[in-house]
Design an enzyme around this catalytic site. Sequence first.
Site, PDB file in Angstrom:
ATOM      1  N   CYS A  66      27.030  72.277  74.511  1.00 12.35           N
ATOM      2  CA  CYS A  66      27.089  72.852  73.168  1.00 12.35           C
ATOM      3  C   CYS A  66      26.880  74.357  73.311  1.00 12.35           C
ATOM      4  CB  CYS A  66      26.060  72.200  72.247  1.00 12.35           C
ATOM      5  SG  CYS A  66      24.350  72.517  72.743  1.00 12.35           S
ATOM      6  N   ARG A  67      26.349  74.996  72.289  1.00 13.18           N
ATOM      7  CA  ARG A  67      26.144  76.444  72.361  1.00 13.18           C
ATOM      8  C   ARG A  67      24.945  76.799  73.235  1.00 13.18           C
ATOM      9  NH1 ARG A  67      22.853  79.737  69.855  1.00 13.18           N
ATOM     10  NH2 ARG A  67      22.285  78.183  68.310  1.00 13.18           N
TER      11      ARG A  67
END
Length: 114
Positions: A82-83
């Site tokens: 993810c981020r």
Amino acid sequence: MSFLSSIFGNKSEASDKIKVLDKKEYATAISGKKVQLVDVRTANEFSGGHIKGAKNIDFFNQAAFEKSFSSLDKTKPVYVYCRSGARSQKASRKLLEMGFSQIFDLKGGYSRWS
């Protein structure tokens, strides 16, 4: 099963099946092979940049998340990111519940990748 593990879950079982890899280990694991590589960020985040070959399955859209992952092979490793690493940890635990047994998460997420 101990009283505490019945309340809080068996963390060691999860950690045996979910491995967090640093950027170098992750890059080595996914390079040159056809792997199940999944970006669990939103479509907008994905369009702003992603790891080559990644499939976008938004963690926040749970219905689509479950449907999309149900089409993947649960017996093969799945690589998620993810981020920053928080969403992919939640996604990894969800994948365990769905029957995936080999899950690899990118430490620090895409922000550490680029």
